[in-house]
Design a protein around this motif. Structure first.
Motif, PDB file in Angstrom:
ATOM      1  N   UNK A 136       0.852  -1.179   0.000  1.00 53.40           N
ATOM      2  CA  UNK A 136       0.000   0.000   0.000  1.00 53.40           C
ATOM      3  C   UNK A 136       0.888   1.228   0.000  1.00 53.40           C
ATOM      4  N   UNK A 137       0.765   2.034  -1.042  1.00 55.87           N
ATOM      5  CA  UNK A 137       1.538   3.260  -1.144  1.00 55.87           C
ATOM      6  C   UNK A 137       0.612   4.435  -1.398  1.00 55.87           C
ATOM      7  N   UNK A 138       1.052   5.593  -1.013  1.00 53.70           N
ATOM      8  CA  UNK A 138       0.309   6.817  -1.265  1.00 53.70           C
ATOM      9  C   UNK A 138       1.243   7.851  -1.859  1.00 53.70           C
ATOM     10  N   UNK A 139       0.726   8.624  -2.784  1.00 55.06           N
ATOM     11  CA  UNK A 139       1.510   9.687  -3.409  1.00 55.06           C
ATOM     12  C   UNK A 139       1.469  10.923  -2.521  1.00 55.06           C
ATOM     13  N   UNK A 140       2.627  11.500  -2.297  1.00 59.00           N
ATOM     14  CA  UNK A 140       2.755  12.705  -1.483  1.00 59.00           C
ATOM     15  C   UNK A 140       3.435  13.770  -2.323  1.00 59.00           C
TER      16      UNK A 140
ATOM     17  N   UNK B  51       3.046   3.010   3.069  1.00 52.91           N
ATOM     18  CA  UNK B  51       2.303   3.207   4.313  1.00 52.91           C
ATOM     19  C   UNK B  51       2.751   2.206   5.377  1.00 52.91           C
ATOM     20  N   UNK B  52       2.921   0.957   4.995  1.00 54.57           N
ATOM     21  CA  UNK B  52       3.314  -0.055   5.976  1.00 54.57           C
ATOM     22  C   UNK B  52       4.701   0.242   6.549  1.00 54.57           C
ATOM     23  N   UNK B  53       5.643   0.568   5.669  1.00 56.71           N
ATOM     24  CA  UNK B  53       6.996   0.879   6.143  1.00 56.71           C
ATOM     25  C   UNK B  53       6.988   2.113   7.041  1.00 56.71           C
ATOM     26  N   UNK B  54       6.214   3.124   6.659  1.00 56.46           N
ATOM     27  CA  UNK B  54       6.128   4.317   7.491  1.00 56.46           C
ATOM     28  C   UNK B  54       5.553   4.026   8.864  1.00 56.46           C
ATOM     29  N   UNK B  55       4.553   3.157   8.910  1.00 56.20           N
ATOM     30  CA  UNK B  55       3.961   2.790  10.199  1.00 56.20           C
ATOM     31  C   UNK B  55       4.958   2.025  11.062  1.00 56.20           C
ATOM     32  N   UNK B  56       5.702   1.110  10.439  1.00 57.20           N
ATOM     33  CA  UNK B  56       6.713   0.347  11.184  1.00 57.20           C
ATOM     34  C   UNK B  56       7.781   1.276  11.743  1.00 57.20           C
ATOM     35  N   UNK B  57       8.208   2.239  10.943  1.00 62.96           N
ATOM     36  CA  UNK B  57       9.229   3.189  11.408  1.00 62.96           C
ATOM     37  C   UNK B  57       8.711   4.008  12.585  1.00 62.96           C
TER      38      UNK B  57
ATOM     39  N   UNK C 158       8.673   1.814  15.687  1.00 62.99           N
ATOM     40  CA  UNK C 158      10.029   1.593  16.183  1.00 62.99           C
ATOM     41  C   UNK C 158      10.583   2.841  16.868  1.00 62.99           C
ATOM     42  N   UNK C 159      10.294   4.009  16.313  1.00 63.11           N
ATOM     43  CA  UNK C 159      10.750   5.251  16.952  1.00 63.11           C
ATOM     44  C   UNK C 159      10.093   5.442  18.313  1.00 63.11           C
ATOM     45  N   UNK C 160       8.804   5.105  18.408  1.00 69.62           N
ATOM     46  CA  UNK C 160       8.116   5.211  19.693  1.00 69.62           C
ATOM     47  C   UNK C 160       8.726   4.248  20.710  1.00 69.62           C
ATOM     48  N   UNK C 161       8.994   3.009  20.295  1.00 69.05           N
ATOM     49  CA  UNK C 161       9.627   2.045  21.195  1.00 69.05           C
ATOM     50  C   UNK C 161      11.027   2.490  21.582  1.00 69.05           C
TER      51      UNK C 161
END
Length: 240
Positions: free
Chosen positions: A15-19, A31-37, A40-43
């Motif tokens: 799932x990708x979105x154009x920005x 979107x998935x990679x951004x959510x994982x990042x 991970x930053x929160x953890x």
């Protein structure tokens, strides 16, 4: 090698979105990679706060956050700002550099074994550092320079040995594993010939430690990561 599509199997979709940026540059965001990042930053932030609060002078997470925001006592400010925060930052920056370095090697070699420690770069850097410690009794600057020189010379040697009408990933990995084994033997030999003081210092350098790390180590690491990590990420597609 050919692959056969299984009946009824659906291809994996990303799932990708154009920005579109204000300057008119169009980017595609995974979107998935951004959510994982983000997770991970929160953890990472949560674990950093917990680790800063651990030690001979324990602090609750709320006190750590208040101290980081400038609302702590003088003792808390000293413990957090001068002692524990630099160690956490050094660990994070070194970890980020090692992670990006491993990703670059895997991208270039197209092999999951293509990491600096597997194909000999780490061992070559260790030879350079141990030579500076054991043979020349050099200081920290000499040890760092020896490690850089050893890594560069090892990389050049592996590249030349792997060259045969080009450099293929599997050949680079196989030759690197052999070179790593030989350099490991050299490191063991240097340690056996060192004095007790130099051997202890060499083992400590090889093992690594965050003990005594302060802001003097944070700023050079931050400068290097601020330049090289965006450069590596920006060239992620050509590297593949």
């Amino acid at each position: 090698m050919s692959t056969t599509k299984q009946p009824g199997a659906r291809p994996a979709r990303t799932v990708t979105r154009a920005v579109r940026t204000p300057g008119g540059l169009s980017l595609r965001l995974d979107v998935r990679s951004g959510l994982v990042v983000l997770l991970l930053l929160a953890a990472l932030c949560a674990m950093s706060v917990i680790l800063i609060g651990r030690g001979d002078f324990p602090m609750a997470p709320g006190d750590v956050i208040a101290t980081l925001l400038g609302n702590g006592t003088a003792a808390q400010e000293f413990i957090v700002q001068d002692l524990r925060l630099p160690r956490i930052l050094v660990g994070l920056l070194v970890g980020a550099a090692l992670g990006v370095g491993g990703a670059v090697f895997q991208s270039i070699s197209r092999n999951p074994l293509g990491s600096p420690d597997v194909i000999g770069f780490g061992q070559g850097a260790t030879v350079g550092a141990l030579t500076a410690i054991v043979v020349f009794q050099g200081g920290s600057a000499a040890v760092a320079g020896g490690a850089v020189a050893g890594g560069l010379l090892t990389g050049a040697g592996i590249y030349l040995l792997a060259w045969k009408r080009g450099v293929h990933g599997y050949r680079l990995v196989l030759i690197g594993i052999g070179v790593a084994a030989m350099l490991t033997a050299v490191n063991h030999y240097l340690i056996t010939k060192a004095s007790l003081v130099d051997a202890t210092r060499a083992v400590l350098w090889m093992t690594g430690s965050l003990d005594g790390r302060d802001w003097a180590q944070v700023w050079p690491l931050l400068a290097v990561c601020a330049v090289l990590i965006p450069l590596a990420l920006g060239h992620g597609r050509p590297l593949r």
